[in-house]
Write a protein that holds these residues in place. Sequence first.
Motif, short mmCIF file in Angstrom:
data_model
loop_
_atom_site.label_atom_id
_atom_site.label_comp_id
_atom_site.label_asym_id
_atom_site.label_seq_id
_atom_site.Cartn_x
_atom_site.Cartn_y
_atom_site.Cartn_z
N SER A 1 0.83 -1.20 0.00
CA SER A 1 0.00 0.00 0.00
C SER A 1 0.87 1.26 0.00
N ASN A 2 1.92 1.27 0.82
CA ASN A 2 2.82 2.43 0.88
C ASN A 2 3.55 2.62 -0.44
N ILE A 3 4.03 1.53 -1.02
CA ILE A 3 4.76 1.61 -2.29
C ILE A 3 3.83 2.11 -3.40
N SER A 4 2.63 1.58 -3.46
CA SER A 4 1.70 2.01 -4.51
C SER A 4 1.29 3.47 -4.31
N SER A 5 1.14 3.87 -3.07
CA SER A 5 0.80 5.27 -2.79
C SER A 5 1.93 6.19 -3.25
N ASP A 6 3.18 5.83 -2.94
CA ASP A 6 4.32 6.63 -3.37
C ASP A 6 4.42 6.69 -4.89
N LEU A 7 4.16 5.59 -5.56
CA LEU A 7 4.20 5.56 -7.02
C LEU A 7 3.14 6.46 -7.63
N VAL A 8 1.93 6.38 -7.08
CA VAL A 8 0.84 7.19 -7.60
C VAL A 8 1.15 8.67 -7.43
N TRP A 9 1.61 9.07 -6.25
CA TRP A 9 1.92 10.47 -6.03
C TRP A 9 3.10 10.92 -6.88
N GLY A 10 4.07 10.04 -7.11
CA GLY A 10 5.20 10.37 -7.97
C GLY A 10 4.75 10.60 -9.41
N VAL A 11 3.86 9.74 -9.88
CA VAL A 11 3.33 9.90 -11.25
C VAL A 11 2.52 11.18 -11.37
N ILE A 12 1.69 11.45 -10.38
CA ILE A 12 0.88 12.68 -10.41
C ILE A 12 1.78 13.91 -10.38
N ASN A 13 2.84 13.85 -9.58
CA ASN A 13 3.78 14.97 -9.51
C ASN A 13 4.45 15.21 -10.85
N GLN A 14 4.81 14.15 -11.57
CA GLN A 14 5.47 14.30 -12.86
C GLN A 14 4.48 14.69 -13.96
N LEU A 15 3.23 14.30 -13.84
CA LEU A 15 2.23 14.64 -14.85
C LEU A 15 1.84 16.11 -14.83
N ARG A 16 2.17 16.80 -13.76
CA ARG A 16 1.81 18.22 -13.70
C ARG A 16 2.59 19.03 -14.73
N TYR A 17 3.79 18.57 -15.13
CA TYR A 17 4.59 19.33 -16.09
C TYR A 17 3.89 19.42 -17.46
N PRO A 18 3.47 18.32 -18.07
CA PRO A 18 2.79 18.48 -19.36
C PRO A 18 1.35 18.97 -19.23
N CYS A 19 0.66 18.58 -18.15
CA CYS A 19 -0.75 18.94 -18.01
C CYS A 19 -0.95 20.41 -17.65
N CYS A 20 -0.06 20.96 -16.85
CA CYS A 20 -0.18 22.36 -16.41
C CYS A 20 0.82 23.25 -17.15
N PHE A 21 1.18 22.86 -18.34
CA PHE A 21 2.21 23.54 -19.12
C PHE A 21 1.90 25.03 -19.29
N ASN A 22 0.67 25.34 -19.68
CA ASN A 22 0.31 26.75 -19.92
C ASN A 22 0.39 27.57 -18.64
N ASN A 23 0.05 26.96 -17.50
CA ASN A 23 0.17 27.67 -16.22
C ASN A 23 1.62 27.98 -15.90
N PHE A 24 2.52 27.03 -16.20
CA PHE A 24 3.95 27.28 -15.97
C PHE A 24 4.44 28.43 -16.83
N VAL A 25 3.96 28.52 -18.06
CA VAL A 25 4.36 29.62 -18.95
C VAL A 25 3.88 30.95 -18.39
N LYS A 26 2.62 31.01 -17.95
CA LYS A 26 2.07 32.25 -17.40
C LYS A 26 2.78 32.66 -16.12
N GLU A 27 3.05 31.69 -15.24
CA GLU A 27 3.71 32.00 -13.98
C GLU A 27 5.14 32.49 -14.19
N LEU A 28 5.85 31.87 -15.13
CA LEU A 28 7.22 32.31 -15.40
C LEU A 28 7.23 33.70 -16.01
#
Length: 145
Positions: free
Chosen positions: A10-37
């Motif tokens: 359970s702990n390993i799967s939780s860490d994996l899920v949060w790691g994937v979600i953390n990495q998916l923010r780069y392509p999914c929130c791309f336009n927000n990163f451009v605006k913020e920068l």
Amino acid sequence: MEGCLYGIASNISSDLVWGVINQLRYPCCFNNFVKELAKEEDNLVVTRKNVEDRITHAKKQTRKTAEVVVKWLEEVNIDIDNVNQLLEEARVKTSCCFGHCPNWVWRYHLGKKLANKKGDVEKRIEEGKQYIQLERVATLPSRIT
């Protein structure tokens, strides 16, 4: 024994899920990163202008500017150029499948660069704020008749 394995899995799967979600923010929130920068770049330009005004004011009073401030200004100019290059690269619409879907790999890599550069720019702004004098000696207007 079975409960212990379930807890570890359970702990390993939780860490994996949060790691994937953390990495998916780069392509999914791309336009927000451009605006913020872009917003942080504007703040950095304002901070640079305030520091330059402070240097000009010090020169008028025949005071010497610290080497640290001059070095900070040089680094800020380089950072602004780098940010402009990243923003130009981000504004180029790179897509695949004949323009029907975004290039997720490109967005991931550039989004990560944008997020990292945003953190660097925020640090530069905080450094620059210490070089800005908040109050100055007020001068009275002279009467020339």
